[in-house]
Each structure stands twice: as structure tokens, then as C-alpha cells.
Design an enzyme around this catalytic site. Structure first.
Site, mmCIF file in Angstrom:
data_model
loop_
_atom_site.group_PDB
_atom_site.id
_atom_site.type_symbol
_atom_site.label_atom_id
_atom_site.label_comp_id
_atom_site.label_asym_id
_atom_site.label_seq_id
_atom_site.Cartn_x
_atom_site.Cartn_y
_atom_site.Cartn_z
ATOM 1 N N SER A 98 -32.982 -38.093 79.678
ATOM 2 C CA SER A 98 -31.919 -38.411 78.706
ATOM 3 C C SER A 98 -30.664 -37.694 79.173
ATOM 4 O O SER A 98 -30.571 -36.471 79.035
ATOM 5 C CB SER A 98 -32.284 -37.902 77.313
ATOM 6 O OG SER A 98 -33.527 -38.380 76.902
ATOM 7 N N LYS A 173 -30.118 -44.434 73.894
ATOM 8 C CA LYS A 173 -30.813 -43.169 73.596
ATOM 9 C C LYS A 173 -29.918 -42.247 72.756
ATOM 10 O O LYS A 173 -30.390 -41.577 71.835
ATOM 11 C CB LYS A 173 -31.234 -42.499 74.912
ATOM 12 C CG LYS A 173 -31.870 -41.133 74.773
ATOM 13 C CD LYS A 173 -33.241 -41.161 74.106
ATOM 14 C CE LYS A 173 -33.797 -39.751 73.948
ATOM 15 N NZ LYS A 173 -35.073 -39.704 73.248
ATOM 16 N N LYS A 241 -28.460 -30.600 73.449
ATOM 17 C CA LYS A 241 -28.031 -31.224 74.717
ATOM 18 C C LYS A 241 -27.696 -32.697 74.490
ATOM 19 O O LYS A 241 -26.655 -33.189 74.936
ATOM 20 C CB LYS A 241 -29.179 -31.051 75.719
ATOM 21 C CG LYS A 241 -28.991 -31.636 77.077
ATOM 22 C CD LYS A 241 -29.626 -32.981 77.304
ATOM 23 C CE LYS A 241 -31.114 -33.061 77.087
ATOM 24 N NZ LYS A 241 -31.688 -34.380 77.358
#
Ligand code: NAD
Length: 297
Positions: A98, A173, A241
Site C-alpha cells: 500500500s 486502497k 502511513k
């Protein structure tokens, strides 16, 4: 039929079970990670080992990467001893990490210059679904590359959807991660209120889970919260993140994301409070501290 040799770089919580599922499906694997114990575990499961990402690229036509974030993907693809140092053309890199879609596009361009294809294919579902081979995989790539690699991806996921050209997998995502984070915050805020108002949170859950407020997030996180189980799962640090990538991407194309900023700050506060390695269900502990109450039956 002899299946092609697959390179696998990044053998962490997710990469390890995903790589094992490819071995189970009959693929020959060549693996690499900077963490020796992970490489040894895959070697014991039947994989060949490599000395660098370049070495992986020399041995395999298809190379899967499952790394923490964009800087690690850049290092593995364009760094010293990286995939692009191999003098090979026609290879394909499938990055399942990701990362920011901006970095996915950069990597696609760098690879293209050397005759190597690149696609982004991040996943949702976490370690249990990585083990079961039932991840949801969202893919950004050319149509031909999708057709050629969908059967390989189906060895790791039960849903494999092409969402568009390069970068669109990671855009999808990021959307997923915003929805999950805000859903956890909404559930945490509401259950903290109900508990302090004196209503048993288990009863609240039983009463509302089948209605419009019900969600996959509520079904997964409320039982854990009521048991006071904050073992990851998906860590606050990793969600930070993803939210940082979401904020960067949104701002770079002129999309204000006010709610994403709020949940980012809540997660930053939890990290300062020493909870970065907790499951993201730990967001409830931010609310509990403010309201001086614990969400439990
Ligand atoms: P992890 O930290 O467990 O694994 C990452 C692996 O990459 C480690 O084994 C590490 O040694 C290796 N690595 C780091 N830098 C490297 C380098 N330069 N060269 C070779 N290997 C290197 O992370 P994870 O939980 O497996 O997550 C991987 C990706 O999947 C992340 O982008 C994460 O956001 C995403 N993801 C994780 C989950 C989850 O529940 N853990 C769910 C969905 C998606």
C-alpha cells in the site's frame, strides 16, 4: 503445465502467507527480504533464495513486491542492487504494497524506460485473509497486463478487480483506508457515549448491528474492544502511513479531506501515547481517555 517462476520480495506479516499460497498453487518461487529469518522460513517451505532484488529479477519473469511503503518500493526497484539494475526486458513487477499512487506512477515510468512493466495491486483483508488466500485485491494496470496476471493474483485473493490504469489500485486502497479509519472513529465515539450514558455496549451492538449503522468494521472491532483486545491486526502506525499517503495525494490534486485530517490527528495522539503498535481498534482509547470511561460490558 509448468507454471512460471515468480519472484517475491518482502516477506512480512502479509508477504509470507501470500508467498506460501503461491507455492501451494504450484508456482516455483525465488524470494528476497532484508530480514534473514523470513527468507529462511520460505526456503524451508520450498522457495529458492536470491541475494538482491536484481538477482530476483534476473531469475524470474514476474516479480511481486510486498513492502511497507513507497521509499522501500523505490529502493527495491530503482536503488543499488535493485530490479532495474538487472539487464532484462519484458519483466513485470506487481507491487502489492500500500503506497502513494504518485509513487506507483513514478515507478511505472522508471520501469518503462528499461522495458519493464509495473502494476499496482494493493490488498485489503489483513493477515487472516492473506493466510486463507481470500484477500481483496485492487489493481491498476494496462488491460493486457491484467489478463495475463489475474490467475496468479487469484491464488492470493478471492476478489481481484481492475480499477483502472496505473495508480488506480492505490487510489482505491486509500479510499478504503479513509472509510475504515472514519468508521472506527464513528463507532468509537458512539459506543463511548452509550457506555457513559449507562447503556451496556454489548446490548447497543446487538440492537444496531443489523440496521443501517451496522458495518463490517463494527462487526470486527466491537467484539475486540469489548474484550479489551488491542493486539494487531492492523497497526495504528501502518494506518498513519496510509492516511499520510491519502492526505498527500488529496492535496496534490486539490481535494480537501477534512475528516481524514481529524482521524489522522487522533491516531497521532495515540502514537504519542505509546499505542502505535496497537490494532487500529485502539482509536476507542482516545475517546475513553477524554470521557473517562471504558467501553466494556
Ligand atoms: P511488514 O512490516 O510485516 O513486512 C514488510 C517486509 O518488508 C518485512 O519483512 C521487511 O523486512 C521487508 N523489507 C523492508 N524493506 C525492505 C527492502 N528494502 N528490501 C527487502 N525487504 C524489505 O508489513 P506487512 O504488514 O506485511 O505489510 C506490507 C504492506 O501491506 C504494507 O504496505 C501494508 O500497509 C499493507 N497491508 C498490510 C495489512 C496488514 O494487516 N498487515 C493489510 C493490508 C495491507
Amino acid at each position: 503445465m509448468m507454471l512460471k517462476k515468480i519472484g517475491f520480495i518482502g516477506l512480512g506479516i502479509m508477504g509470507k502467507p501470500m508467498a506460501k499460497n503461491l507455492i501451494k498453487a504450484g508456482y516455483s518461487l525465488v524470494v528476497y527480504d532484508i530480514f534473514d529469518a523470513a527468507v529462511e522460513e520460505l526456503n524451508a517451505a520450498g522457495a529458492e533464495t536470491a541475494s538482491s532484488p536484481k538477482d530476483v529479477a534476473e531469475k524470474c519473469e514476474t516479480i511481486i513486491t510486498m513492502l511497507p511503503n513507497g521509499p522501500q518500493v523505490k529502493e527495491v526497484v530503482t536503488g543499488a542492487g535493485g530490479i532495474l539494475e538487472a539487464s532484462v526486458i519484458g519483466r513485470i513487477v506487481i507491487d502489492m504494497s500500500s503506497i502513494s499512487p504518485i509513487v506507483s506512477k513514478e515507478m511505472y515510468d522508471e520501469c518503462k524506460k528499461k522495458g519493464i512493466r509495473f502494476m499496482d495491486a494493493p490488498v485489503s483483508g489483513g493477515e487472516p485473509k492473506a493466510k486463507d488466500g481470500t484477500l481483496a485485491i485492487m489493481v491498476g494496470c494496462d488491460e493486457d497486463d491484467f489478463e495475463q496476471n489475474v490467475s496468479l493474483l487469484k491464488c492470493m485473493g478471492s476478489s481481484v478487480v481492475r480499477t483502472g490504469e496505473i495508480g488506480s489500485g492505490n487510489v482505491t486502497k486509500l479510499a478504503n483506508q479513509i472509510i475504515v479509519a472514519l468508521n472506527i472513529a464513528a463507532v468509537s465515539e458512539a459506543f463511548t457515549l452509550a457506555t457513559k450514558a449507562g447503556v451496556d455496549p454489548q446490548c447497543v451492538f446487538d440492537a444496531i448491528k443489523g440496521g443501517l449503522a451496522g458495518s463490517t468494521v463494527m462487526n470486527a472491532k466491537i467484539p475486540m474492544i469489548l474484550e479489551r483486545n488491542f493486539n494487531p491486526g492492523f497497526k495504528i502506525d501502518l494506518h498513519i502511513k496510509d492516511l499520510a499517503n491519502a492526505l498527500d495525494t488529496a492535496h496534490s490534486i486539490g481535494v480537501p479531506v477534512p475528516l481524514t485530517s481529524v482521524i489522522m490527528e487522533i491516531m497521532q495522539a495515540l502514537r504519542v501515547d505509546g499505542k502505535g503498535q496497537n490494532d487500529h481498534g485502539s482509536v476507542v482509547q482516545f475517546y475513553e481517555k477524554l470521557a473517562q470511561v471504558e467501553v466494556k460490558s
